[in-house]
Design a protein around this motif. Structure first.
Motif, PDB file in Angstrom:
ATOM      1  N   UNK A   1       0.828  -1.213   0.000  1.00  0.00           N
ATOM      2  CA  UNK A   1       0.000   0.000   0.000  1.00  0.00           C
ATOM      3  C   UNK A   1       0.854   1.251   0.000  1.00  0.00           C
ATOM      4  N   UNK A   2       1.990   1.206   0.689  1.00  0.00           N
ATOM      5  CA  UNK A   2       2.868   2.372   0.722  1.00  0.00           C
ATOM      6  C   UNK A   2       3.536   2.629  -0.620  1.00  0.00           C
TER       7      UNK A   2
ATOM      8  N   UNK B   1       1.320   4.016  -4.720  1.00  0.00           N
ATOM      9  CA  UNK B   1       0.975   5.401  -5.083  1.00  0.00           C
ATOM     10  C   UNK B   1       2.163   6.151  -5.665  1.00  0.00           C
ATOM     11  N   UNK B   2       3.328   5.546  -5.701  1.00  0.00           N
ATOM     12  CA  UNK B   2       4.554   6.160  -6.235  1.00  0.00           C
ATOM     13  C   UNK B   2       4.922   7.452  -5.521  1.00  0.00           C
ATOM     14  N   UNK B   3       4.469   7.608  -4.284  1.00  0.00           N
ATOM     15  CA  UNK B   3       4.760   8.789  -3.451  1.00  0.00           C
ATOM     16  C   UNK B   3       4.102  10.062  -3.976  1.00  0.00           C
TER      17      UNK B   3
ATOM     18  N   UNK C   1      -6.070   0.340   1.869  1.00  0.00           N
ATOM     19  CA  UNK C   1      -5.065   0.934   2.748  1.00  0.00           C
ATOM     20  C   UNK C   1      -4.295   2.040   2.037  1.00  0.00           C
ATOM     21  N   UNK C   2      -4.050   1.875   0.738  1.00  0.00           N
ATOM     22  CA  UNK C   2      -3.385   2.934  -0.019  1.00  0.00           C
ATOM     23  C   UNK C   2      -4.273   4.175  -0.131  1.00  0.00           C
TER      24      UNK C   2
ATOM     25  N   UNK D   1      11.869   5.133  -3.986  1.00  0.00           N
ATOM     26  CA  UNK D   1      12.869   4.129  -3.660  1.00  0.00           C
ATOM     27  C   UNK D   1      13.220   4.187  -2.172  1.00  0.00           C
ATOM     28  N   UNK D   2      13.328   5.418  -1.627  1.00  0.00           N
ATOM     29  CA  UNK D   2      13.588   5.550  -0.198  1.00  0.00           C
ATOM     30  C   UNK D   2      12.471   4.963   0.639  1.00  0.00           C
ATOM     31  N   UNK D   3      11.223   5.210   0.232  1.00  0.00           N
ATOM     32  CA  UNK D   3      10.085   4.650   0.966  1.00  0.00           C
ATOM     33  C   UNK D   3      10.069   3.130   0.853  1.00  0.00           C
TER      34      UNK D   3
END
Length: 395
Positions: free
Chosen positions: A53-54, A57-59, A118-119, A205-207
């Motif tokens: 879910x995190x 969304x591609x941030x 959740x997203x 990528x960091x997430x």
């Protein structure tokens, strides 16, 4: 100096406390009724759903939260919702298909089915946080966990242990149904991606690395050490990081809003310095009290995990104390444009988490906790130093 909107922050802490209280109620009920193995399956389903879910969304929602221009922020949030729904339903179809084919356990199919709602909850929370409504953001995040408790209680009454994992997607979709989701015109996703690609690429990528470190570690421990060990690590991490979860996320939402609105570098620096002092002053006594309570309370509350859980929590509490100070300021390098430094920190946390997970094959959950705490404390101290340098730097 306190963060602005203190009543809103206190409301956010209250909702976050309700969220974690619901998780612990679920953990106690599932462990007591169905055993450590079933709790481990549910923990892994939750970890899988949280990671995916995190990421899907591609941030976009994070870019919208930090964007100074309201129209573009609205477009970014709308794009994030489209990605959450489209990719989330695709993940659900793949997960259920793989479970039906016997390629993955059924808890993985349940986790996949929870990814889309959740997203969408995550996107809505980010929109509230951008407006400075941190209490509303926390309430939105808390809904799925709160909805799970009565569903699991019903499964207990009906003596249906196989329904435990499925309480996750049912609760996630139910919480989305009672939430007001704004509607905007469909943005041109390709244009938004092209315009924001350098930020999105690095932050995504960091997430991915950070989420894998926090939640993917549970899946790795389950793979090398079994479902019960995965459940102990999931519950131990949740207990040890509880003070950070209660106040850290609310402080981070409030601090981001204030720093983005700062009129000068000096003003932003004063805000961050005051916040760090406040967080450090709160973190130490909270974690000391947690250490004193953990050894006596946890084996009584969670007899299925016993003293192993208490030992894991005690090993992880020093990490929780440092993380509580570092987490709210972790956005500063990316906000200042130091995307490489931000990514380096996430890489180090990822390496620490999965390196520690390998210790579970030989030393169990306690070995994982010891190795991860020792490595991650050093990384989070580096985050604090980097954040202070970033806020002091010229733009």
């Amino acid at each position: 100096m306190s963060l602005p909107g203190a009543p809103s922050v206190r409301g956010a802490v209250g909702w976050t406390l309700a969220q974690h209280g619901a998780f612990f109620a679920s953990a106690w009920l599932v462990s007591w009724w169905a055993g450590a193995g079933r709790f481990g399956e549910w923990s892994q389903a939750l970890a899988l759903a949280t990671v995916l879910a995190a990421l899907i969304t591609l941030r976009m929602e994070y870019a919208g939260q930090l964007d100074a221009r309201a129209p573009r922020a609205a477009s970014l949030f709308a794009a994030a919702r489209r990605l959450a729904l489209g990719l989330g339903l695709g993940v659900a179809a793949l997960g259920i298909g793989a479970a039906l084919a016997g390629a993955v356990p059924w808890w993985a199919g349940a986790g996949a089915l929870a990814v889309a709602p959740l997203a969408l909850v995550q996107v809505r929370a980010a929109a509230h946080a951008r407006e400075g409504r941190v209490a509303a953001a926390a309430a939105v995040r808390a809904l799925p966990a709160i909805c799970m408790v009565p569903l699991q209680a019903a499964a207990c009454v009906l003596q249906a242990p196989d329904a435990i994992a499925w309480s996750l997607p049912v609760a996630a979709w139910a919480s989305l149904c009672v939430m007001r989701v704004p509607r905007h015109g469909a943005p041109r996703l390709r244009r938004l991606l092209r315009a924001r690609w350098p930020f999105l690429r690095t932050e995504w990528l960091g997430l991915a690395l950070n989420t894998a470190a926090n939640h993917g570690q549970v899946l790795a421990v389950g793979l090398v050490a079994g479902d019960a060990a995965a459940g102990v690590i999931a519950l131990g991490m949740r207990v040890a990081m509880l003070p950070t979860s209660l106040v850290g996320l609310a402080w981070a939402d409030g601090l981001r809003a204030q720093v983005v609105a700062s009129g000068s570098r000096d003003q932003a620096q004063a805000v961050v310095t005051a916040a760090l002092r406040r967080m450090a002053g709160v973190s130490l006594p909270m974690h000391l009290a947690g250490a004193m309570a953990a050894w006596w309370l946890l084996p009584w509350l969670f007899p299925a995990q016993g003293r192993e859980l208490a030992a894991v929590v005690l090993l992880l509490l020093p990490l929780g104390a440092v993380r509580m100070v570092a987490s709210p300021v972790a956005f500063l390098p990316a906000w200042r444009g130091w995307l490489g430094w931000s990514l380096l920190g996430q890489c180090l946390l990822f390496t620490a988490a999965f390196g520690a997970a390998l210790a579970g094959a030989r030393w169990g959950a306690e070995g994982v906790a010891m190795a991860y705490a020792a490595a991650a404390v050093c990384v989070y101290m580096g985050y604090i130093v980097c954040a202070l340098r970033a806020v002091r730097a010229d733009t």
